[in-house]
Write an enzyme that holds these catalytic residues in place. Structure first.
Site, PDB file in Angstrom:
ATOM      1  N   GLY A  10      16.173  78.152  24.077  1.00  0.00           N
ATOM      2  CA  GLY A  10      16.261  77.222  23.652  1.00  0.00           C
ATOM      3  C   GLY A  10      15.730  76.353  22.037  1.00  0.00           C
ATOM      4  O   GLY A  10      15.094  78.054  21.839  1.00  0.00           O
ATOM      5  N   ILE A 126       8.480  76.582  22.224  1.00  0.00           N
ATOM      6  CA  ILE A 126       7.507  75.548  22.243  1.00  0.00           C
ATOM      7  C   ILE A 126       6.878  75.569  23.496  1.00  0.00           C
ATOM      8  O   ILE A 126       5.476  75.054  22.986  1.00  0.00           O
ATOM      9  CB  ILE A 126       8.169  74.172  22.129  1.00  0.00           C
ATOM     10  CG1 ILE A 126       9.143  73.980  23.677  1.00  0.00           C
ATOM     11  CG2 ILE A 126       9.141  73.949  21.252  1.00  0.00           C
ATOM     12  CD1 ILE A 126       9.191  72.636  24.174  1.00  0.00           C
ATOM     13  N   ASP A 127       6.907  76.411  24.426  1.00  0.00           N
ATOM     14  CA  ASP A 127       5.780  77.163  25.356  1.00  0.00           C
ATOM     15  C   ASP A 127       4.887  77.502  24.920  1.00  0.00           C
ATOM     16  O   ASP A 127       3.255  78.051  25.537  1.00  0.00           O
ATOM     17  CB  ASP A 127       6.689  77.554  26.692  1.00  0.00           C
ATOM     18  CG  ASP A 127       7.970  76.450  27.173  1.00  0.00           C
ATOM     19  OD1 ASP A 127       7.876  75.239  26.738  1.00  0.00           O
ATOM     20  OD2 ASP A 127       8.348  76.799  27.919  1.00  0.00           O
ATOM     21  N   ARG A 162      -1.999  50.294  34.762  1.00  0.00           N
ATOM     22  CA  ARG A 162      -1.180  51.070  35.334  1.00  0.00           C
ATOM     23  C   ARG A 162      -1.666  52.653  34.547  1.00  0.00           C
ATOM     24  O   ARG A 162      -2.708  52.934  34.306  1.00  0.00           O
ATOM     25  CB  ARG A 162       0.019  51.268  34.648  1.00  0.00           C
ATOM     26  CG  ARG A 162       1.021  49.690  35.020  1.00  0.00           C
ATOM     27  CD  ARG A 162       2.396  49.664  34.392  1.00  0.00           C
ATOM     28  NE  ARG A 162       3.225  49.047  34.922  1.00  0.00           N
ATOM     29  CZ  ARG A 162       4.262  47.984  33.919  1.00  0.00           C
ATOM     30  NH1 ARG A 162       4.642  49.164  32.944  1.00  0.00           N
ATOM     31  NH2 ARG A 162       4.682  47.054  34.404  1.00  0.00           N
ATOM     32  N   GLU A 222       5.732  71.038  33.791  1.00  0.00           N
ATOM     33  CA  GLU A 222       7.576  70.691  34.039  1.00  0.00           C
ATOM     34  C   GLU A 222       7.256  71.548  35.372  1.00  0.00           C
ATOM     35  O   GLU A 222       8.039  71.545  36.363  1.00  0.00           O
ATOM     36  CB  GLU A 222       8.455  70.968  33.708  1.00  0.00           C
ATOM     37  CG  GLU A 222       8.632  72.385  32.945  1.00  0.00           C
ATOM     38  CD  GLU A 222      10.138  72.732  31.800  1.00  0.00           C
ATOM     39  OE1 GLU A 222      10.465  71.536  32.011  1.00  0.00           O
ATOM     40  OE2 GLU A 222       9.951  72.981  30.941  1.00  0.00           O
ATOM     41  N   ARG A 266       4.326  54.374  36.353  1.00  0.00           N
ATOM     42  CA  ARG A 266       5.243  54.736  35.702  1.00  0.00           C
ATOM     43  C   ARG A 266       5.265  56.187  35.269  1.00  0.00           C
ATOM     44  O   ARG A 266       4.535  56.876  35.069  1.00  0.00           O
ATOM     45  CB  ARG A 266       5.439  53.389  34.429  1.00  0.00           C
ATOM     46  CG  ARG A 266       5.257  52.243  34.931  1.00  0.00           C
ATOM     47  CD  ARG A 266       6.728  51.913  35.668  1.00  0.00           C
ATOM     48  NE  ARG A 266       7.124  50.550  35.657  1.00  0.00           N
ATOM     49  CZ  ARG A 266       6.319  49.644  36.498  1.00  0.00           C
ATOM     50  NH1 ARG A 266       5.670  50.365  37.221  1.00  0.00           N
ATOM     51  NH2 ARG A 266       6.840  48.191  36.374  1.00  0.00           N
ATOM     52  N   HIS A 272      14.257  66.795  25.962  1.00  0.00           N
ATOM     53  CA  HIS A 272      13.591  67.933  24.938  1.00  0.00           C
ATOM     54  C   HIS A 272      13.588  67.200  23.356  1.00  0.00           C
ATOM     55  O   HIS A 272      13.664  67.773  22.579  1.00  0.00           O
ATOM     56  CB  HIS A 272      15.616  67.869  24.776  1.00  0.00           C
ATOM     57  CG  HIS A 272      16.048  68.589  25.836  1.00  0.00           C
ATOM     58  ND1 HIS A 272      15.587  68.513  26.936  1.00  0.00           N
ATOM     59  CD2 HIS A 272      16.139  70.098  25.585  1.00  0.00           C
ATOM     60  CE1 HIS A 272      16.673  69.288  28.229  1.00  0.00           C
ATOM     61  NE2 HIS A 272      16.582  70.093  26.876  1.00  0.00           N
ATOM     62  N   GLN A 274      10.540  66.566  22.754  1.00  0.00           N
ATOM     63  CA  GLN A 274       9.521  68.178  22.260  1.00  0.00           C
ATOM     64  C   GLN A 274       9.990  68.995  21.770  1.00  0.00           C
ATOM     65  O   GLN A 274       9.249  69.585  21.002  1.00  0.00           O
ATOM     66  CB  GLN A 274       8.751  68.298  23.758  1.00  0.00           C
ATOM     67  CG  GLN A 274       7.708  67.087  24.612  1.00  0.00           C
ATOM     68  CD  GLN A 274       7.822  67.818  25.817  1.00  0.00           C
ATOM     69  OE1 GLN A 274       6.679  68.861  26.228  1.00  0.00           O
ATOM     70  NE2 GLN A 274       8.780  67.373  26.509  1.00  0.00           N
TER      71      GLN A 274
HETATM   72  O1  F6P Z   1      11.395  77.856  27.055  1.00  0.00           O
HETATM   73  C1  F6P Z   1      11.434  76.401  26.624  1.00  0.00           C
HETATM   74  C2  F6P Z   1      12.077  75.123  27.002  1.00  0.00           C
HETATM   75  O2  F6P Z   1      11.786  74.073  26.408  1.00  0.00           O
HETATM   76  C3  F6P Z   1      11.224  75.153  28.618  1.00  0.00           C
HETATM   77  O3  F6P Z   1       9.419  74.858  28.402  1.00  0.00           O
HETATM   78  C4  F6P Z   1      12.246  74.246  29.129  1.00  0.00           C
HETATM   79  O4  F6P Z   1      11.938  74.416  30.389  1.00  0.00           O
HETATM   80  C5  F6P Z   1      13.458  75.357  28.452  1.00  0.00           C
HETATM   81  O5  F6P Z   1      13.110  75.124  27.515  1.00  0.00           O
HETATM   82  C6  F6P Z   1      14.433  73.757  29.607  1.00  0.00           C
HETATM   83  O6  F6P Z   1      16.017  74.670  28.309  1.00  0.00           O
HETATM   84  P1  F6P Z   1      17.523  73.778  28.431  1.00  0.00           P
HETATM   85  O7  F6P Z   1      17.229  73.284  26.957  1.00  0.00           O
HETATM   86  O8  F6P Z   1      17.731  75.264  29.049  1.00  0.00           O
HETATM   87  O9  F6P Z   1      17.191  72.211  29.459  1.00  0.00           O
END
Ligand code: F6P
Length: 342
Positions: A10, A126-127, A162, A222, A266, A272, A274
């Site tokens: 990514g 980013i993780d 909310r 996620e 909500r 993305h 992020q």
């Molecule tokens: O590994 C970084 C990451 O942003 C994860 O947090 C996320 O699950 C994944 O990439 C999403 O990837 P893609 O860009 O393939 O949707």
């Protein structure tokens, strides 16, 4: 020396800062030829390689994405992928390859190094879930984006009384959720490391209402999952590294909260956003330091290592140490976040 650099997996804010640092340091200090490999490992399989000079890297420091492009290609899943890589390395006379990526890209680097490729790594995600480094670049930018989003969502949450559920990235580790949530004043943070209980979430929301706080902000990574249930998936499809596509936990939680508490709820999925846009100053500096240090690893012929940040210093970290297991959020940090729950 002819040194190739690729960005895989990514994209992430700060990749261009690494490319710029590798190019400048390599050319100025060691008179190396620096070659950009397009689209991650795929570019090395296909021989899509271009020279990098001062002109090519001009103005890229603040730019998000990567000028080299990226893919999630796993050469070990491509027919004769590894053989083709070694042929291209010979054809382009590459003396070393710098792989910039997360666990998957670096995992390939490790395996190729074991097969004889002179390879060093730069940890990117980013993780922030790579072991052997206190930070990966891109993380600070993602946390800042989450914090800003929470500030904005607070005003609507408060005005409408909310519950706002905010889904953030974080596949194996909840670093973005915890640090973004702490910075943005989240009332509940749910992460993959600690499966959650709906009774507890609803009790915290009710507790807030009892003391006059009619809104709540719930941040969920996620990869978080309820106790006794499995991951919530967007689809069962897997990528070349066997990862399923996550997403949907935010909606799942929101439905359950609304059903159990009858409070208007909500969902915002930051997705993305992020990963996009300009890196923070912290990420630009970390990425630059990593890039310069990666050239030093090449110069010292310290192959099979990535650069890492430990106690403020950039140090070599073996691929074994970096990839042994993902770096997850420790209980101590989560306890600090919990002080602000409810
Ligand atoms: O590994 C970084 C990451 O942003 C994860 O947090 C996320 O699950 C994944 O990439 C999403 O990837 P893609 O860009 O393939 O949707």
């Amino acid at each position: 020396m002819r040194v190739g650099i690729l960005t895989g997996g990514g994209d992430c804010p700060g990749l261009n800062a690494v490319i710029r640092a590798v190019t400048r340091k390599g050319i100025i200090h060691y008179d190396y030829d620096i070659l950009g490999i397009k689209n991650g490992w795929l570019g090395l399989i296909e021989g899509r390689i271009m020279p990098l000079d001062f002109e090519a890297i001009s103005g890229i420091l603040p730019r998000g994405g990567t000028i080299l492009g990226t893919t999630r290609t796993n050469p070990f899943r491509v027919e004769d992928g590894v053989g083709k890589i070694f042929s291209q390395v010979e054809k382009f006379e590459l003396d070393a390859v710098i792989a910039v990526g997360g666990e998957d890209t670096l995992g390939v680097a490790k395996k190729l190094h074991e097969k004889g490729l002179r390879c060093v790594g730069v940890p990117k995600t980013i993780d922030n879930d790579i072991s052997g480094t206190e930070y990966t670049f891109g993380f600070d930018t993602a946390v800042s984006i989450v914090a800003e989003a929470l500030d904005r969502l607070h005003t609507t949450a408060e005005a409408h009384h909310r519950v706002m559920v905010v889904e953030v990235m974080g596949r194996h580790a909840g670093w973005i959720a915890v640090e973004g949530g702490l910075a943005g004043g989240a009332d509940i943070i749910l992460i993959p490391e600690f499966p959650f209980d709906f009774d507890e979430i609803c009790a915290q929301i009710q507790k807030r209402r009892e003391r006059g706080k009619l809104f709540s902000i719930v941040v969920v990574a996620e990869g978080a999952k309820p106790q006794d249930e499995s991951l919530i998936l967007q689809s069962g499809e897997t990528d070349a590294f066997g990862h399923v596509r996550l997403g949907g936990i935010g909606n799942f939680i929101a439905r359950e909260i609304e059903m159990r508490t009858a409070i208007d709820t909500r969902v915002t999925v930051l997705g993305h956003i992020q990963r996009g846009g300009s890196p923070t100053a912290f990420d630009r500096i970390l990425a630059t330091r990593f890039g310069v240090a990666a050239i030093e690893l090449v110069h010292d012929e310290k192959f099979g290592y990535m650069v890492g940040l430990k106690c403020g210093k950039i140090v070599p970290v073996s691929f074994e140490e970096a990839l042994a297991e993902p770096k997850t959020v420790d209980a101590e940090l989560y306890e600090i976040a919990k002080v602000f729950f409810g």
